[in-house]
Design an enzyme around this catalytic site. Structure first.
Site, short mmCIF file in Angstrom:
data_model
loop_
_atom_site.label_atom_id
_atom_site.label_comp_id
_atom_site.label_asym_id
_atom_site.label_seq_id
_atom_site.Cartn_x
_atom_site.Cartn_y
_atom_site.Cartn_z
N ASP A 94 0.86 -1.35 -0.03
CA ASP A 94 0.13 -0.11 -0.09
C ASP A 94 0.86 1.27 -0.04
O ASP A 94 1.96 1.21 0.26
CB ASP A 94 -0.87 -0.03 1.35
CG ASP A 94 -2.07 0.84 0.97
OD1 ASP A 94 -2.32 1.69 0.28
OD2 ASP A 94 -3.17 0.76 1.84
N GLY A 109 -5.06 9.78 2.46
CA GLY A 109 -5.07 10.78 1.65
C GLY A 109 -6.07 10.52 0.51
O GLY A 109 -6.77 11.54 0.15
N GLU A 116 -8.03 -0.08 4.05
CA GLU A 116 -6.82 -0.42 4.07
C GLU A 116 -6.32 -1.05 5.41
O GLU A 116 -5.79 -1.71 5.40
CB GLU A 116 -6.14 1.14 3.81
CG GLU A 116 -6.33 1.33 2.40
CD GLU A 116 -5.74 2.81 2.07
OE1 GLU A 116 -5.43 3.12 0.94
OE2 GLU A 116 -5.65 3.57 3.07
C1 5RP Z 1 -5.31 6.08 0.33
C2 5RP Z 1 -3.94 6.29 0.90
C3 5RP Z 1 -2.91 6.28 -0.04
O1 5RP Z 1 -2.21 5.03 -0.03
C4 5RP Z 1 -2.03 7.39 0.27
O2 5RP Z 1 -2.89 8.44 0.18
C5 5RP Z 1 -0.96 7.68 -0.60
O3 5RP Z 1 -1.43 7.76 -1.92
P1 5RP Z 1 -0.59 8.32 -3.24
O4 5RP Z 1 0.54 6.81 -3.50
O5 5RP Z 1 -1.38 8.63 -4.19
O6 5RP Z 1 0.32 9.34 -2.62
O7 5RP Z 1 -3.76 6.09 2.18
O8 5RP Z 1 -6.31 6.17 1.45
#
Ligand code: 5RP
Length: 243
Positions: A94, A109, A116
């Site tokens: 992730d 984000g 998750e």
């Molecule tokens: C989604 C998340 C994402 O993993 C986190 O926001 C990172 O995203 P990105 O790789 O687009 O910067 O937690 O809920």
């Protein structure tokens, strides 16, 4: 018009995300059930897993953490199961919004923090993919995402504001709030780089009625695949399950 230097930087960041995302596939093995995270970095991991399945005949089952990831994985013909169908996930890969030297994370984000966390908790290990902008000394510059029941957000915001030093905002705004895959809303609480005891904060916020999940992932991440301009580094959590 975009500033040419800004455009170059955006391109570089995208390239780093791609490198980190693909490099994490060194943890992927034939026969695994893999938790598929959400976001623009892990997207590259998922694409690479799809390629491995079709070109290298790998036998993999994915467990998506969001509707967005489910759609992407389906388009790539990755066989899928939901977290309700299985007991253990071998590995979750992730993204993250921040990680600190103790491998604690701020996530959410993209608004998928609740699923998750469910998938990560069911996993034997968790690998995070990140570019160097995500590495911090103390968590909190990235406003902490908190999923909240739609009808409770005003009360939850008031209670968090009693100990959050900066602003708290309802993602998307009152008129058009961002709705999660679970039908909740997100409060982004700007603690600033002050989160020294993430587990305590997670528990404190989690006790507030109406809170569904807090975007702090404490003691869950076993390794970070980190792409910077110079190299791809694999940072292994010395207290984790992959060391
Ligand atoms: C989604 C998340 C994402 O993993 C986190 O926001 C990172 O995203 P990105 O790789 O687009 O910067 O937690 O809920």
């Amino acid at each position: 018009m975009h500033h040419p230097r800004l455009l170059k930087h955006v391109k570089e960041v995208e390239e780093l995300k791609k490198i980190a995302g693909i490099s994490a596939c060194s943890y992927v093995q034939d026969g695994m059930i893999i938790g598929l995270g959400t976001g623009s970095t892990v997207k590259y991991t998922i694409i690479e897993i799809g390629r491995k399945i079709s070109e290298e005949n790998l036998d993999i089952i994915g467990v998506p953490t969001s509707l967005e990831t489910k759609k992407l994985a389906e388009n790539l013909n990755i066989p899928l199961m939901t977290i309700d169908d299985i007991v253990t996930v071998d590995l979750t890969i992730d993204g993250t919004d921040e990680f600190d030297p103790s491998f604690n994370l701020i996530k959410g984000g993209g608004g998928a923090l609740t699923r998750e966390k469910i998938v990560a908790k069911a996993s034997k290990s968790m690998v995070v993919v990140a570019d160097s902008s995500k590495q911090v000394l103390t968590l909190g510059s990235f406003p902490l995402p908190i999923e909240v029941n739609l009808e409770k957000w005003i009360d939850v915001e008031r209670q968090i504001s009693e100990f959050c030093p900066n602003d708290i905002s309802l993602r998307g705004g009152k008129e058009n709030p961002f709705i999660t895959d679970n039908g909740g809303v997100i409060l982004d609480a700007n603690f600033g780089p002050t989160i020294i005891k993430p587990r305590e904060l997670e528990e404190k916020i989690g006790r507030i009625q109406g809170v569904v999940e807090v975007g702090l992932f404490v003691g869950m991440c076993d390794a970070v695949v980190l792409a910077s301009n110079d190299e791809v580094a694999i940072l292994t959590n010395p207290h984790g399950r992959l060391s």
